[in-house]
Write an enzyme that holds these catalytic residues in place. Structure first.
Site, PDB file in Angstrom:
ATOM      1  N   THR A 152     -22.148 -27.933  -0.825  1.00  0.00           N
ATOM      2  CA  THR A 152     -22.677 -29.171  -1.387  1.00  0.00           C
ATOM      3  C   THR A 152     -21.566 -30.128  -1.808  1.00  0.00           C
ATOM      4  O   THR A 152     -20.453 -29.728  -2.123  1.00  0.00           O
ATOM      5  CB  THR A 152     -23.568 -28.877  -2.615  1.00  0.00           C
ATOM      6  OG1 THR A 152     -22.742 -28.526  -3.741  1.00  0.00           O
ATOM      7  CG2 THR A 152     -24.541 -27.739  -2.335  1.00  0.00           C
ATOM      8  N   LYS A 201     -18.148 -35.870   3.484  1.00  0.00           N
ATOM      9  CA  LYS A 201     -16.784 -35.483   3.099  1.00  0.00           C
ATOM     10  C   LYS A 201     -16.534 -33.989   3.264  1.00  0.00           C
ATOM     11  O   LYS A 201     -15.404 -33.526   3.116  1.00  0.00           O
ATOM     12  CB  LYS A 201     -16.514 -35.899   1.656  1.00  0.00           C
ATOM     13  CG  LYS A 201     -16.473 -37.408   1.451  1.00  0.00           C
ATOM     14  CD  LYS A 201     -16.112 -37.766   0.014  1.00  0.00           C
ATOM     15  CE  LYS A 201     -16.022 -39.275  -0.162  1.00  0.00           C
ATOM     16  NZ  LYS A 201     -15.651 -39.656  -1.556  1.00  0.00           N
ATOM     17  N   ASN A 206     -17.861 -25.375  -8.916  1.00  0.00           N
ATOM     18  CA  ASN A 206     -16.502 -25.809  -8.601  1.00  0.00           C
ATOM     19  C   ASN A 206     -16.290 -27.304  -8.786  1.00  0.00           C
ATOM     20  O   ASN A 206     -15.164 -27.745  -8.996  1.00  0.00           O
ATOM     21  CB  ASN A 206     -16.179 -25.424  -7.152  1.00  0.00           C
ATOM     22  CG  ASN A 206     -14.870 -26.000  -6.678  1.00  0.00           C
ATOM     23  OD1 ASN A 206     -13.798 -25.598  -7.103  1.00  0.00           O
ATOM     24  ND2 ASN A 206     -14.938 -26.969  -5.776  1.00  0.00           N
ATOM     25  N   SER A 221     -12.727 -22.999 -14.142  1.00  0.00           N
ATOM     26  CA  SER A 221     -12.083 -23.715 -15.236  1.00  0.00           C
ATOM     27  C   SER A 221     -10.599 -23.884 -14.911  1.00  0.00           C
ATOM     28  O   SER A 221     -10.222 -23.967 -13.744  1.00  0.00           O
ATOM     29  CB  SER A 221     -12.310 -22.978 -16.557  1.00  0.00           C
ATOM     30  OG  SER A 221     -11.797 -23.742 -17.643  1.00  0.00           O
ATOM     31  N   TYR A 240      -9.705 -33.837 -20.273  1.00  0.00           N
ATOM     32  CA  TYR A 240      -9.817 -32.812 -19.230  1.00  0.00           C
ATOM     33  C   TYR A 240      -9.642 -31.421 -19.834  1.00  0.00           C
ATOM     34  O   TYR A 240     -10.438 -30.510 -19.574  1.00  0.00           O
ATOM     35  CB  TYR A 240      -8.761 -33.053 -18.156  1.00  0.00           C
ATOM     36  CG  TYR A 240      -8.694 -31.950 -17.123  1.00  0.00           C
ATOM     37  CD1 TYR A 240      -9.634 -31.867 -16.099  1.00  0.00           C
ATOM     38  CD2 TYR A 240      -7.681 -30.986 -17.172  1.00  0.00           C
ATOM     39  CE1 TYR A 240      -9.580 -30.852 -15.157  1.00  0.00           C
ATOM     40  CE2 TYR A 240      -7.621 -29.967 -16.237  1.00  0.00           C
ATOM     41  CZ  TYR A 240      -8.567 -29.904 -15.233  1.00  0.00           C
ATOM     42  OH  TYR A 240      -8.513 -28.885 -14.313  1.00  0.00           O
ATOM     43  N   THR A 266      -4.009 -28.281  -3.441  1.00  0.00           N
ATOM     44  CA  THR A 266      -5.093 -29.137  -2.971  1.00  0.00           C
ATOM     45  C   THR A 266      -4.751 -30.594  -3.263  1.00  0.00           C
ATOM     46  O   THR A 266      -3.632 -30.917  -3.666  1.00  0.00           O
ATOM     47  CB  THR A 266      -6.421 -28.788  -3.677  1.00  0.00           C
ATOM     48  OG1 THR A 266      -6.303 -29.114  -5.076  1.00  0.00           O
ATOM     49  CG2 THR A 266      -6.737 -27.303  -3.539  1.00  0.00           C
TER      50      THR A 266
END
Length: 284
Positions: free
Chosen positions: A35, A41, A85, A135, A149, A184
């Protein structure tokens, strides 16, 4: 014959760890619901995979979650693994962060995970399944200019550990990933807000906004996802320190006094020296 296991992963855009989770679980034989807010994307090979279902999902929208649940229920009456995620970073001093942006980040990083767990709870209970909340070590270490954050990830850690106790009698495991460095696009995509004209931190604006193109401690996403898959398969529960440097961070947190941890956090990005200059200028 055993029914095929199922897994749902949020935040599966290309270049992130979500897509790596989908690859790992589909290769293990799961039917995976991949998802993202914008399904376009999601990497094209996942669109073409026979045991992957692509769904549009915005975890901050109750309507979007409800629609995704309907689609999942068309294919299965149980969910073996839910991987929360989806998330986003933010660099900005607490004094300069708008409450609207702060609440928006919490809605994504914390409340989105809770909303997904509530919506898919019956399917997880039916499967005696597992919730995996992604997390961050930022929820444990006080990295400057990432307070919102850090706080959202700390809330996810604390929430996850409590949900673990609450859901255990229902047969559902809850794993909380205290995630270190992953190679990433996280730093590339991190959002930085516009500084107010009267910000105390204007002299180091460039340092706060500067993000490395890649994490020097980053573990490859496929290796990270495989590690998490193995932990799910062997029945792990509770906090799991994973990703590049996570083990060292865990050991350091246990070994070092609080003052040393604060010093380490401040030295991140040469901030100790720069902050000292700011304080000196402000206080005269």
């Amino acid at each position: 014959m055993a029914l095929q296991k199922t897994c749902l992963v949020t935040g599966c855009s290309a270049g992130g760890v979500g897509a790596a989770f989908v690859e790992a679980f589909k290769n293990k034989g799961y039917h995976v619901f991949a998802t993202a807010r914008s399904p376009s994307k999601i990497p094209q090979p996942l669109h073409d995979a026979p045991n992957v279902t692509i769904l549009a999902l915005d975890v901050t929208s109750a309507e979007s979650i409800a629609a995704a649940l309907v689609e999942v229920q068309k294919k299965t009456s149980k969910l073996d693994v839910l991987i929360n995620n989806a998330g986003l970073g933010l660099n900005m001093p607490g004094l300069d962060t708008s409450l609207e942006e702060a609440k928006g980040l919490f809605n994504l990083n914390f409340f989105g995970a809770l909303a997904m767990m509530q919506a898919f709870g019956p399917l997880l209970v039916a499967a005696k399944g597992c919730v995996v909340n992604n997390s961050s070590v930022g929820g444990v270490f006080n990295f400057p200019f990432s307070s919102i954050y850090n706080a959202s990830k700390a809330a996810l850690i604390q929430g996850g550990e409590t949900w673990r106790l609450e859901m255990a009698p229902l047969g559902v495991r809850v794993m909380t990933l205290v995630t270190g460095g992953i190679a990433t696009n996280f730093f590339v995509n991190i959002q930085t807000l516009i500084f107010p004209e009267n910000s105390y931190y204007k002299p180091i604006k460039d340092i706060i906004e500067e993000n490395p193109e890649e994490n020097p401690y980053g573990q490859k996403p496929d290796a990270f996802a495989q590690d998490v898959l193995q932990r799910v398969e062997r029945g792990a529960t509770g906090k799991q320190w994973v990703g590049g440097g996570a083990g060292v961070a865990r050991f350091g947190l246990w070994l070092m006094p609080q003052g040393a941890i604060v010093s380490l956090s401040l030295n991140h990005g040469q901030l100790a020296f720069e902050l000292w200059l700011i304080v000196s200028e402000i206080t005269g």
